[in-house]
Design an enzyme around this catalytic site. Structure first.
Site, PDB file in Angstrom:
ATOM      1  N   LYS A 158       0.869  -1.194   0.000  1.00 38.12           N
ATOM      2  CA  LYS A 158       0.000   0.000   0.000  1.00 38.12           C
ATOM      3  C   LYS A 158       0.890   1.222   0.000  1.00 38.12           C
ATOM      4  O   LYS A 158       2.024   1.186   0.487  1.00 38.12           O
ATOM      5  CB  LYS A 158      -0.881  -0.005   1.251  1.00 38.12           C
TER       6      LYS A 158
ATOM      7  N   ASN B 134     -16.027   5.887  -4.337  1.00 36.77           N
ATOM      8  CA  ASN B 134     -16.246   4.792  -5.290  1.00 36.77           C
ATOM      9  C   ASN B 134     -17.020   3.630  -4.648  1.00 36.77           C
ATOM     10  O   ASN B 134     -18.007   3.144  -5.206  1.00 36.77           O
ATOM     11  CB  ASN B 134     -14.892   4.319  -5.837  1.00 36.77           C
TER      12      ASN B 134
HETATM   13  N1  GLU Z   1      -7.301  -0.243  -3.028  1.00 32.57           N
HETATM   14  C1  GLU Z   1      -8.049  -1.444  -3.170  1.00 32.57           C
HETATM   15  C2  GLU Z   1      -8.003  -2.259  -1.886  1.00 32.57           C
HETATM   16  O1  GLU Z   1      -7.738  -1.728  -0.842  1.00 32.57           O
HETATM   17  C3  GLU Z   1      -7.664  -2.226  -4.410  1.00 32.57           C
HETATM   18  C4  GLU Z   1      -6.261  -2.712  -4.460  1.00 32.57           C
HETATM   19  C5  GLU Z   1      -5.872  -3.326  -5.799  1.00 32.57           C
HETATM   20  O2  GLU Z   1      -6.708  -3.434  -6.681  1.00 32.57           O
HETATM   21  O3  GLU Z   1      -4.703  -3.678  -5.920  1.00 32.57           O
HETATM   22  O4  GLU Z   1      -8.294  -3.422  -1.869  1.00 32.57           O
END
Ligand code: GLU
Length: 414
Positions: free
Chosen positions: A106, A221
């Site tokens: 992340k 979203n």
């Molecule tokens: N940000 C999204 C999550 O927290 C998607 C992550 C991704 O698609 O790699 O799951």
């Protein structure tokens, strides 16, 4: 004694809580309590005024035993290294739970993106890639959208990466626009996945969706698409909120009207609608609570007052670890983030497959495979929770941790 700066406090606390059901050896615990790699860097951003600001930025690659690391990038004024570690840990578990061939990562920038012009946002997105291009790639680390980053941001990042490397590399980012190698269904995948999981729980517990009253916190979203999809499926949505305001109508809100008249984060004026604060929404008399905004919303302080019987975590880490036990004791069923919001990363995985095969799928195929993938994990979690007499979060952690440790053992790291 100075603490170990590399450790992730959230991971440590959650792994300790697992001990009742899953005994980890000291080296297993030590391996999982800290990320493999944490990058902290500074992005110089030239503002339209000519001034240059220097923004704190992070990318944490938590574990890569199962494959390249994967996870979103967020732009938010509260981004910090500890949060990035926590969210990267959750991504590692999420991917392992669904047996996706990924580890977890992340990243983010400490910035208020609403104060940036479009040109500044583009320069920031490109600046992020200039700082980390050597640490990302289709078989290394694959970023995606997260809070305040969308398909346009992914398009700029993908373009910058391809320019720096001198070749087209669509598989380095997911959540791209359709015209640049994105997948059908990716934009609504997080909400769609949450809706599937709610339906599976209802079928198991013999609940009638038309009798369920829902409250949704967050209208980005995940929250907006969840409101639309769940309203189309006949649920009554009685409360909504965003970071600016909240609205409530006991009789149910007119979701299509709200979505078509939603401007600049303001809900439209409507008759019979009362204002509601974010805290009131969390404690509202409803059946299903859907936190779809930031982390740490249900805490030890307010968990006792949560009246919903079901919590569907579309946000990441909306429930603090201490609040879990209170909810469980009160009979609230929590469908945990790494299960309920995994639709996004699952369809990201489909996008990555499509990018490497150059064969693109229909929306129907995407949703069918998403539903099947979610269904398998859901029943596996239910079985584990029955065997271990634990909540769904603990059950999903057990499955995910065992998958990661198995890969680590085979690689010889344990
Ligand atoms: N940000 C999204 C999550 O927290 C998607 C992550 C991704 O698609 O790699 O799951």
């Amino acid at each position: 004694m100075v603490g170990d700066e590399n450790e992730c406090a959230f991971a440590k606390a959650q792994l300790k809580k697992l001990e009742k059901c899953l005994k980890l050896s000291e080296s297993e615990f030590n391996l999982l309590k800290k990320p493999k790699r944490s990058l902290a860097f500074t992005i110089p951003l030239k503002m339209d005024s000519g001034e240059i600001v220097f923004l704190n930025s992070y990318r944490v690659q938590y574990n890569d035993a199962l494959g390249p690391t994967k996870g979103g990038i967020r732009f938010h004024s509260e981004v910090n290294l500890e949060e990035a570690k926590t969210l990267a840990f959750l991504m590692a578990l999420k991917c392992a739970l669904f047996e996706l061939p990924y580890g977890g990562a992340k990243g983010g920038v400490e910035v208020n993106p609403r104060a940036l012009s479009k040109a500044e946002l583009e320069r920031l997105s490109r600046g992020f890639v200039r700082e980390i291009h050597n640490f990302i790639g289709p078989d290394l680390d694959i970023p995606a959208p997260d809070i305040n980053t969308d398909e346009q941001v992914m398009a700029w990042m993908f373009d910058e990466y391809s320019k720096i490397k001198g070749r087209l590399a669509p598989g380095v980012f997911t959540g791209k626009p359709l015209a640049l190698g994105g997948s059908k269904g990716r934009d609504v995948a997080t909400a769609m996945g949450g809706a599937y999981i709610l339906r599976l729980l209802e079928a198991m517990d013999e609940l009638n969706p038309c009798e369920l009253r829902l409250a949704i916190q967050g209208f980005g979203n995940a929250g907006l698409n969840a409101a639309r999809i769940l309203c189309e499926r006949g649920y009554k949505i009685i409360a909504l909120s965003n970071s600016r305001q909240g609205i409530y109508n006991k009789q149910g809100l007119d979701i299509p009207f709200i979505i078509s008249n939603y401007r600049e984060r303001w809900f439209p004026e409507m008759e019979g609608v009362e204002p509601i604060s974010n805290n009131e929404l969390l404690e509202l008399d409803c059946d299903v609570l859907i936190p779809a905004a930031l982390s740490n919303q249900i805490t030890a302080e307010n968990a006792e007052r949560v009246k919903a019987r079901i919590v569907v975590e579309l946000a990441n880490a909306p429930t603090a670890p201490e609040a879990d036990d209170i909810l469980f004791r009160n009979g609230v069923k929590v469908l945990p983030d790494i299960l309920a919001n995994a639709g996004g990363v699952i369809v990201s995985y489909f996008e990555w497959i499509q990018n490497s095969s150059n064969e693109y799928w229909s929306e129907q195929k995407v949703f069918e495979r998403l539903e099947k993938t979610m269904e398998n994990a859901f029943y596996q979690i239910v079985r584990t929770s029955q065997q271990e007499k634990c909540d769904y979060r603990t059950a999903s952690y057990i499955i995910a941790v065992m998958n990661i440790l198995n890969a680590e053992r085979l690689r010889g790291s344990l």
